[in-house]
Motif scaffolding. Sequence first.
Motif, PDB file in Angstrom:
ATOM      1  N   TRP A  35       0.818  -1.223   0.000  1.00 41.84           N
ATOM      2  CA  TRP A  35       0.000   0.000   0.000  1.00 41.84           C
ATOM      3  C   TRP A  35       0.842   1.259   0.000  1.00 41.84           C
ATOM      4  O   TRP A  35       0.315   2.358   0.150  1.00 41.84           O
ATOM      5  CB  TRP A  35      -0.955  -0.004   1.196  1.00 41.84           C
ATOM      6  CG  TRP A  35      -2.040  -1.032   1.046  1.00 41.84           C
ATOM      7  CD1 TRP A  35      -2.170  -2.209   1.700  1.00 41.84           C
ATOM      8  CD2 TRP A  35      -3.149  -0.960   0.142  1.00 41.84           C
ATOM      9  NE1 TRP A  35      -3.281  -2.888   1.279  1.00 41.84           N
ATOM     10  CE2 TRP A  35      -3.911  -2.140   0.308  1.00 41.84           C
ATOM     11  CE3 TRP A  35      -3.572  -0.024  -0.813  1.00 41.84           C
ATOM     12  CZ2 TRP A  35      -5.064  -2.409  -0.428  1.00 41.84           C
ATOM     13  CZ3 TRP A  35      -4.727  -0.294  -1.543  1.00 41.84           C
ATOM     14  CH2 TRP A  35      -5.457  -1.470  -1.345  1.00 41.84           C
ATOM     15  N   GLY A  36       2.154   1.082  -0.153  1.00 43.38           N
ATOM     16  CA  GLY A  36       3.012   2.251  -0.332  1.00 43.38           C
ATOM     17  C   GLY A  36       3.601   2.828   0.929  1.00 43.38           C
ATOM     18  O   GLY A  36       4.298   3.845   0.869  1.00 43.38           O
ATOM     19  N   ALA A  37       3.360   2.197   2.078  1.00 39.83           N
ATOM     20  CA  ALA A  37       3.978   2.689   3.308  1.00 39.83           C
ATOM     21  C   ALA A  37       5.450   2.313   3.328  1.00 39.83           C
ATOM     22  O   ALA A  37       5.837   1.244   2.846  1.00 39.83           O
ATOM     23  CB  ALA A  37       3.274   2.103   4.527  1.00 39.83           C
ATOM     24  N   GLU A  38       6.276   3.203   3.859  1.00 41.21           N
ATOM     25  CA  GLU A  38       7.686   2.904   4.084  1.00 41.21           C
ATOM     26  C   GLU A  38       7.927   2.922   5.586  1.00 41.21           C
ATOM     27  O   GLU A  38       7.676   3.929   6.255  1.00 41.21           O
ATOM     28  CB  GLU A  38       8.584   3.923   3.380  1.00 41.21           C
ATOM     29  CG  GLU A  38       8.531   3.820   1.864  1.00 41.21           C
ATOM     30  CD  GLU A  38       9.582   4.679   1.177  1.00 41.21           C
ATOM     31  OE1 GLU A  38      10.334   5.380   1.903  1.00 41.21           O
ATOM     32  OE2 GLU A  38       9.650   4.660  -0.063  1.00 41.21           O
ATOM     33  N   ILE A  39       8.382   1.786   6.101  1.00 49.48           N
ATOM     34  CA  ILE A  39       8.579   1.640   7.543  1.00 49.48           C
ATOM     35  C   ILE A  39      10.058   1.386   7.774  1.00 49.48           C
ATOM     36  O   ILE A  39      10.618   0.414   7.256  1.00 49.48           O
ATOM     37  CB  ILE A  39       7.731   0.484   8.110  1.00 49.48           C
ATOM     38  CG1 ILE A  39       6.281   0.599   7.633  1.00 49.48           C
ATOM     39  CG2 ILE A  39       7.786   0.478   9.630  1.00 49.48           C
ATOM     40  CD1 ILE A  39       5.403  -0.576   8.048  1.00 49.48           C
ATOM     41  N   TYR A  40      10.697   2.260   8.539  1.00 49.71           N
ATOM     42  CA  TYR A  40      12.135   2.173   8.766  1.00 49.71           C
ATOM     43  C   TYR A  40      12.417   1.761  10.208  1.00 49.71           C
ATOM     44  O   TYR A  40      11.636   2.067  11.127  1.00 49.71           O
ATOM     45  CB  TYR A  40      12.805   3.513   8.468  1.00 49.71           C
ATOM     46  CG  TYR A  40      12.769   3.863   6.998  1.00 49.71           C
ATOM     47  CD1 TYR A  40      13.777   3.427   6.137  1.00 49.71           C
ATOM     48  CD2 TYR A  40      11.714   4.604   6.457  1.00 49.71           C
ATOM     49  CE1 TYR A  40      13.749   3.725   4.788  1.00 49.71           C
ATOM     50  CE2 TYR A  40      11.671   4.906   5.106  1.00 49.71           C
ATOM     51  CZ  TYR A  40      12.687   4.466   4.279  1.00 49.71           C
ATOM     52  OH  TYR A  40      12.642   4.758   2.938  1.00 49.71           O
ATOM     53  N   ALA A  41      13.527   1.050  10.395  1.00 46.50           N
ATOM     54  CA  ALA A  41      13.912   0.610  11.737  1.00 46.50           C
ATOM     55  C   ALA A  41      15.388   0.276  11.768  1.00 46.50           C
ATOM     56  O   ALA A  41      16.032   0.114  10.721  1.00 46.50           O
ATOM     57  CB  ALA A  41      13.085  -0.610  12.154  1.00 46.50           C
ATOM     58  N   LYS A  42      15.919   0.168  12.975  1.00 46.24           N
ATOM     59  CA  LYS A  42      17.318  -0.215  13.146  1.00 46.24           C
ATOM     60  C   LYS A  42      17.522  -1.700  12.857  1.00 46.24           C
ATOM     61  O   LYS A  42      18.597  -2.105  12.430  1.00 46.24           O
ATOM     62  CB  LYS A  42      17.770   0.116  14.568  1.00 46.24           C
ATOM     63  CG  LYS A  42      17.671   1.598  14.913  1.00 46.24           C
ATOM     64  CD  LYS A  42      17.939   1.835  16.399  1.00 46.24           C
ATOM     65  CE  LYS A  42      17.740   3.299  16.764  1.00 46.24           C
ATOM     66  NZ  LYS A  42      17.874   3.515  18.228  1.00 46.24           N
ATOM     67  N   CYS A  43      16.489  -2.499  13.126  1.00 42.38           N
ATOM     68  CA  CYS A  43      16.568  -3.943  12.873  1.00 42.38           C
ATOM     69  C   CYS A  43      15.231  -4.435  12.341  1.00 42.38           C
ATOM     70  O   CYS A  43      14.169  -3.928  12.733  1.00 42.38           O
ATOM     71  CB  CYS A  43      16.909  -4.712  14.157  1.00 42.38           C
ATOM     72  SG  CYS A  43      18.588  -4.410  14.771  1.00 42.38           S
ATOM     73  N   ILE A  44      15.295  -5.428  11.462  1.00 40.03           N
ATOM     74  CA  ILE A  44      14.090  -6.023  10.876  1.00 40.03           C
ATOM     75  C   ILE A  44      14.127  -7.521  11.138  1.00 40.03           C
ATOM     76  O   ILE A  44      15.177  -8.167  10.978  1.00 40.03           O
ATOM     77  CB  ILE A  44      14.003  -5.759   9.354  1.00 40.03           C
ATOM     78  CG1 ILE A  44      13.747  -4.273   9.076  1.00 40.03           C
ATOM     79  CG2 ILE A  44      12.884  -6.573   8.721  1.00 40.03           C
ATOM     80  CD1 ILE A  44      14.976  -3.454   8.924  1.00 40.03           C
ATOM     81  N   ILE A  45      13.000  -8.082  11.562  1.00 39.62           N
ATOM     82  CA  ILE A  45      12.888  -9.526  11.793  1.00 39.62           C
ATOM     83  C   ILE A  45      11.878 -10.076  10.796  1.00 39.62           C
ATOM     84  O   ILE A  45      10.717  -9.665  10.779  1.00 39.62           O
ATOM     85  CB  ILE A  45      12.428  -9.838  13.230  1.00 39.62           C
ATOM     86  CG1 ILE A  45      13.339  -9.167  14.254  1.00 39.62           C
ATOM     87  CG2 ILE A  45      12.378 -11.347  13.452  1.00 39.62           C
ATOM     88  CD1 ILE A  45      12.867  -9.301  15.698  1.00 39.62           C
ATOM     89  N   LEU A  46      12.316 -11.014   9.963  1.00 38.82           N
ATOM     90  CA  LEU A  46      11.442 -11.624   8.960  1.00 38.82           C
ATOM     91  C   LEU A  46      10.906 -12.947   9.491  1.00 38.82           C
ATOM     92  O   LEU A  46      11.672 -13.862   9.791  1.00 38.82           O
ATOM     93  CB  LEU A  46      12.215 -11.855   7.659  1.00 38.82           C
ATOM     94  CG  LEU A  46      11.436 -12.541   6.529  1.00 38.82           C
ATOM     95  CD1 LEU A  46      10.281 -11.672   6.055  1.00 38.82           C
ATOM     96  CD2 LEU A  46      12.368 -12.884   5.370  1.00 38.82           C
ATOM     97  N   THR A  47       9.573 -13.063   9.595  1.00 36.84           N
ATOM     98  CA  THR A  47       8.925 -14.290  10.080  1.00 36.84           C
ATOM     99  C   THR A  47       7.718 -14.583   9.194  1.00 36.84           C
ATOM    100  O   THR A  47       6.594 -14.677   9.679  1.00 36.84           O
ATOM    101  CB  THR A  47       8.488 -14.152  11.545  1.00 36.84           C
ATOM    102  OG1 THR A  47       7.397 -13.221  11.631  1.00 36.84           O
ATOM    103  CG2 THR A  47       9.618 -13.670  12.431  1.00 36.84           C
ATOM    104  N   ALA A  48       7.948 -14.744   7.898  1.00 40.07           N
ATOM    105  CA  ALA A  48       6.846 -14.780   6.930  1.00 40.07           C
ATOM    106  C   ALA A  48       6.186 -16.146   6.767  1.00 40.07           C
ATOM    107  O   ALA A  48       5.288 -16.298   5.943  1.00 40.07           O
ATOM    108  CB  ALA A  48       7.349 -14.299   5.567  1.00 40.07           C
ATOM    109  N   GLY A  49       6.636 -17.163   7.516  1.00 39.22           N
ATOM    110  CA  GLY A  49       5.975 -18.462   7.469  1.00 39.22           C
ATOM    111  C   GLY A  49       5.966 -19.084   6.090  1.00 39.22           C
ATOM    112  O   GLY A  49       6.973 -19.130   5.388  1.00 39.22           O
ATOM    113  N   THR A  50       4.775 -19.545   5.654  1.00 39.02           N
ATOM    114  CA  THR A  50       4.636 -20.214   4.349  1.00 39.02           C
ATOM    115  C   THR A  50       4.146 -19.261   3.268  1.00 39.02           C
ATOM    116  O   THR A  50       3.712 -19.711   2.207  1.00 39.02           O
ATOM    117  CB  THR A  50       3.655 -21.391   4.460  1.00 39.02           C
ATOM    118  OG1 THR A  50       2.370 -20.894   4.871  1.00 39.02           O
ATOM    119  CG2 THR A  50       4.137 -22.424   5.466  1.00 39.02           C
TER     120      THR A  50
END
Length: 651
Positions: A158-173
Motif C-alpha cells: 500500500w506504499g507505506a515505508e517503515i524504517y527501523a534499526k533492525c528487521i525480523i522476517l517471520t513470513a511463514g509459508t
Amino acid sequence: MILKYDVIVIGGGHAGCEAACASANMGAKTCLVTMDMNKIAQMSCNPAIGGIAKGQIVREIDALGGQMGLVTDATSIQFRMLNVGKGPAVWSPRAQCDRGKFIWEWRRRLDETENLEIWQDQADELIVESVAVAQPLGSAASLVEEQTKRAIGVRTIWGAEIYAKCIILTAGTFLNGLMHIGRKMVDGGRIAEPAVPHLTESITRHGVVSARMKTGTPVRIDKRSVHFEDLEIQPGENRPYQFSYLNQSGALKQLPCWTVNTNEEVHEILKSGLADSPLYNGQIQSIGPRYCPSIETKLVTFPDREKHPLFLEPEGENTNEMYLNGFSSSLPMDVQINALRKMPAFRDVKVYRPGYAIEYDFFDPTQLNHSLESKVIANLFMAGQVNGTTGYEEAGGQGTIAGINAALKAGSAGSCGTATNKTEPFVLHRDEAYIGVLIDDLVTKGVDEPYRMFTSRAEYRILLRQDDADARLTEKAYELGLAKRERYDWWLEKKQHIEEIESFCQDFAIKPKLINSSLEALGTTPLQFGCKLIDLVNRPQLNLANLSEIIPALKEVLNRPVNRKEEIAEAAEIRMKYKGYIEREKVVAEKMHRLENIKIKGHFNYEELQGLSTECRQKLMKIQPETLAQASRIPGVSPSDINVLLVLMGR
C-alpha cells in the motif's frame, strides 16, 4: 507514509508474535506488520501446542518471559504429558487448544504490550543500503574499506515505508506460497489467504540464497456427521498440568480426542488417486516433512501396512469443526472424502474443506549467525519457517531469540529491565536449552527437509528437562530485562521450596522399626539399618507422594508451598533421583564448553589450509563458524580436521 521504529517484525505468526513481544518488552519501539490482525498466531495446521521435545521448547519460551505457554494455558481444552512411561528427561507436555480463542488471547496480549504497535499491511520489499566498513587486511594491521549491506526498512503493497534499526522476517509459508489439491494449484500462503510474491526476490538480489519446501494439512470435519460410537475415546490428564511456570490457568471446558484406524478399503481409494497426487505427478518438486508425512506418502513408503492410526481432535470448545490428525493430504478432494467414508465412523462424513499441500520459499539458515542475524545483510534477523523449520513451537523459540537480539542490537533494550549495557548477542548453548540445540543445528548443519525438534537431537537431554526450564533460563531472562519481576520472584520462591525439600530428605533420619511394614506394603525391601530419607526417595518403587503418606513430617514440608505444590515436589524428586546422571552430563557439557571458548572466526583462511580435507575447507568457508565447537558439529568436518585447527592455534 513513512513510519520509524527500533524494530520491525514482518509476519504475525508464532515466530512473529514472540519476536514482537520480546523486542517490545525489552524496551524497543516495535512494529508488527501483519496481513490480517484477526488471524494473529493462527494455528494453520494442528490446533495443539507441545509434544515430544516441542513441549520443552514452549516451557523454555515461558521461562524466558515469552507468551506461548500463557496463551496455551488460557485456551487449553485438553492437556496430556507424553512419555511418562519413560524417564523424566523425555517427558513432554502437549495441549489441545481452542483455535479461535488462542488467536484472540494472543491479540489481547499484543494489544496490552507496551512499546508495540501493529500495522495491517503486506511487506513487499526489503529496503537495503550499502555502507563502507573498515576490515583488517590479512594478518597486517592495515585496514581496507569494504562495502557491506544492511537492512533499514520495508515497503508495503500500500506504499507505506517503515524504517527501523533492525528487521525480523517471520513470513511463514507465505513467500511465493503455492497450494495444491490434486492437479489444481492456487497461489496462497494459507487457505483463503494471499501469497507474498515479491519479498523473496527483494532479499535474494542481495546475495541471500533461497530454496523451496513443502508442507501440508489434513481435512477438516463437521463433528455432527461423525459416528463417535465407532471411535476410541482418548481423554486428557486429570492432573492440572500447565505450560507456564506462572500460577495462571484457563477455565475452558476440557474435551476428549478420539482415535481410529484406516483400513484396506481406504487405502485402495487413496491409491487410485496417486496419478493425480501433486507429490507423485511431478507438480511438487520440493521436500516435505519426513516426520509428518501425508497419508499418500505413508501408503507408498509402507505398502505392507494394513492400517494407519488417525486422531480426531476438536478445534475448539464451541465449534463443530474437527481436525483429523494423520490424514494430511493433497489428493483430489473427491478421493479424500470417498476414502474417509470407507471408515465406519466417517461413513456419513461432511467436511468443511479438504486437506492441501503448500510450497513456499525459505532461506538457507547457514547464512545466519547464532543470534539469527543474517551474515549477508546486517540488521536482518530471520525466524520460523523462513529458516527451514516446521512447527509452532520451533517458530516461537526462534522468534524469542530473534526478538531479544534485535532489541539488543537496536540499542534500546534494557529500559524496562536490568540489561542496560548489554551489547553481546544473546545465544543459548546446546546444554542450556532445546532452543539452543535448534538454532545451532540450523546455522551449523543447515536443512535439507523441514526441521522438526526431537529429544533425540539433544545430547544433553537430562539437563534439558521440561520441569527445569525456569531453573535454566529465568535468571538469564531477568538480567536481559525480558522476564519481569513477578516471574523472577516466583522462580526464587520455587527454588527455595525445592532446596528445602532436598535438604529435608538429606537430613531426615529413618528408623527401620517405624517404617518397615509400610515399605513392604509399597512393594520394596524393608530396611536392615537406619538411613536418610533420600535413600528411600531414590528407590524406584518409592516417590515423595507415597512416602509422604507414611512420613507426616515429609507431608508437612511438601504442603508448605502455597502454589504449584505438585510441580515443586516433582522438580525436587527428579533432582534427587537423577542427581548422579545430571552431574555426569554436566561434566560432559563442560568439556565441550572448552571448545566453545576457542574462537576461530577470522583466524584462518581456510582455502589455504591444505591439512584439512577438501570437504572440510568448503564447509568452513561457507559457514564461517564462530568457535571450534561449532566447527566440530558441521557435517563433513572430522575429528582429525579439528585436531589440525587445534595444532595451528598452538593448542
